[in-house]
Design a protein around this motif. Structure first.
Motif, PDB file in Angstrom:
ATOM      1  N   ALA A  34       0.830  -1.210   0.000  1.00 21.28           N
ATOM      2  CA  ALA A  34       0.000   0.000   0.000  1.00 21.28           C
ATOM      3  C   ALA A  34       0.862   1.256   0.000  1.00 21.28           C
ATOM      4  CB  ALA A  34      -0.935  -0.010   1.206  1.00 21.28           C
ATOM      5  N   LEU A  35       1.950   1.248   0.757  1.00 17.43           N
ATOM      6  CA  LEU A  35       2.842   2.414   0.782  1.00 17.43           C
ATOM      7  C   LEU A  35       3.520   2.625  -0.565  1.00 17.43           C
ATOM      8  CD1 LEU A  35       4.476   2.069   4.309  1.00 17.43           C
ATOM      9  CD2 LEU A  35       2.837   3.781   3.547  1.00 17.43           C
ATOM     10  N   VAL A  36       4.019   1.550  -1.168  1.00 15.42           N
ATOM     11  CA  VAL A  36       4.689   1.673  -2.468  1.00 15.42           C
ATOM     12  C   VAL A  36       3.699   2.120  -3.538  1.00 15.42           C
ATOM     13  CG1 VAL A  36       5.854   0.351  -4.288  1.00 15.42           C
ATOM     14  CG2 VAL A  36       6.531   0.054  -1.907  1.00 15.42           C
ATOM     15  N   ALA A  37       2.505   1.530  -3.546  1.00 10.53           N
ATOM     16  CA  ALA A  37       1.497   1.919  -4.538  1.00 10.53           C
ATOM     17  C   ALA A  37       1.062   3.369  -4.352  1.00 10.53           C
ATOM     18  CB  ALA A  37       0.293   0.988  -4.449  1.00 10.53           C
ATOM     19  N   THR A  96      -5.624  -1.475 -13.869  1.00  8.76           N
ATOM     20  CA  THR A  96      -4.796  -2.680 -13.979  1.00  8.76           C
ATOM     21  C   THR A  96      -4.322  -3.148 -12.617  1.00  8.76           C
ATOM     22  OG1 THR A  96      -4.041  -1.979 -16.165  1.00  8.76           O
ATOM     23  CG2 THR A  96      -2.697  -3.613 -15.014  1.00  8.76           C
ATOM     24  N   VAL A  97      -3.860  -2.242 -11.790  1.00  8.25           N
ATOM     25  CA  VAL A  97      -3.355  -2.624 -10.470  1.00  8.25           C
ATOM     26  C   VAL A  97      -4.492  -3.124  -9.579  1.00  8.25           C
ATOM     27  CG1 VAL A  97      -2.274  -1.748  -8.367  1.00  8.25           C
ATOM     28  CG2 VAL A  97      -1.350  -1.134 -10.585  1.00  8.25           C
ATOM     29  N   TRP A 108       2.136  -7.540  -6.585  1.00  8.13           N
ATOM     30  CA  TRP A 108       3.408  -6.979  -7.038  1.00  8.13           C
ATOM     31  C   TRP A 108       3.546  -7.088  -8.552  1.00  8.13           C
ATOM     32  CZ3 TRP A 108       5.672  -3.887  -3.822  1.00  8.13           C
ATOM     33  CH2 TRP A 108       5.458  -4.047  -2.469  1.00  8.13           C
ATOM     34  N   THR A 109       3.059  -8.164  -9.122  1.00  6.72           N
ATOM     35  CA  THR A 109       3.070  -8.288 -10.580  1.00  6.72           C
ATOM     36  C   THR A 109       2.134  -7.255 -11.200  1.00  6.72           C
ATOM     37  OG1 THR A 109       3.475 -10.651 -10.326  1.00  6.72           O
ATOM     38  CG2 THR A 109       2.732  -9.909 -12.477  1.00  6.72           C
ATOM     39  N   VAL A 115       2.820   0.038 -13.748  1.00 11.31           N
ATOM     40  CA  VAL A 115       3.868   1.031 -14.024  1.00 11.31           C
ATOM     41  C   VAL A 115       4.181   1.063 -15.513  1.00 11.31           C
ATOM     42  CG1 VAL A 115       6.318   1.525 -13.676  1.00 11.31           C
ATOM     43  CG2 VAL A 115       4.866   1.012 -11.722  1.00 11.31           C
ATOM     44  N   LEU A 116       4.230  -0.099 -16.139  1.00 10.51           N
ATOM     45  CA  LEU A 116       4.491  -0.135 -17.588  1.00 10.51           C
ATOM     46  C   LEU A 116       3.337   0.476 -18.385  1.00 10.51           C
ATOM     47  CD1 LEU A 116       6.101  -3.666 -17.954  1.00 10.51           C
ATOM     48  CD2 LEU A 116       7.239  -1.435 -18.023  1.00 10.51           C
ATOM     49  N   VAL A 117       2.113   0.205 -17.957  1.00  8.23           N
ATOM     50  CA  VAL A 117       0.948   0.795 -18.642  1.00  8.23           C
ATOM     51  C   VAL A 117       0.980   2.312 -18.506  1.00  8.23           C
ATOM     52  CG1 VAL A 117      -1.576   0.996 -18.527  1.00  8.23           C
ATOM     53  CG2 VAL A 117      -0.507  -1.244 -18.475  1.00  8.23           C
TER      54      VAL A 117
END
Length: 131
Positions: A34-37, A96-97, A108-109, A115-117
């Motif tokens: 959650a923090l990273v996202a 997507t996420v 994580w995938t 990020v790529l999208v």
């Protein structure tokens, strides 16, 4: 005539005893995810704001020799693509996420794919203006 059973006496425990209960599976990793996202979302919103501001004034060079042929065509379609492309890419990345995390259960995938999208939107905007 029957006698009541003798009172229960606890026996001394031998060995390590019962193991402690396990924490919820993935508990700390959910917080880290959650923090990273959230951090990536904040960075993406800041990048989108800067790109939107820059693209609002990118059409000023269309009357000079500095404007690119694709960006400065008469229809204005590429100008709209450059301005709103990163925002559409951010919305697609969030979807997507969320879908990857909730339905597929691979957070994580899904974050890496998101990020790529998202990266496709600013790349398209910058390619439209500078190429």
């Amino acid at each position: 005539m029957s006698f009541p059973p003798p009172p229960y006496q606890s026996l001394p425990s031998y060995g390590p005893g019962f193991p402690s209960p396990r924490p919820a599976p993935g508990g700390p990793l959910r917080v880290v995810f959650a923090l990273v996202a959230g951090l990536l979302l904040a960075v993406a919103v800041a990048v989108n704001g800067l790109l939107f501001f820059g693209m609002a004034f990118a059409g000023d060079s269309c009357g000079t020799s500095a404007g690119t042929q694709r960006f400065c065509d008469d229809s204005g379609v590429w100008m709209l693509v450059a301005m709103f492309g990163p925002t559409v890419a951010l919305a697609a990345a969030v979807v997507t996420v969320v879908l990857g995390t909730v339905l597929v259960r691979r957070p994580w995938t899904a974050l890496a794919v998101g990020v790529l999208v998202y990266a496709a939107g600013p790349a398209l905007a910058l390619f439209t203006v500078f190429a």
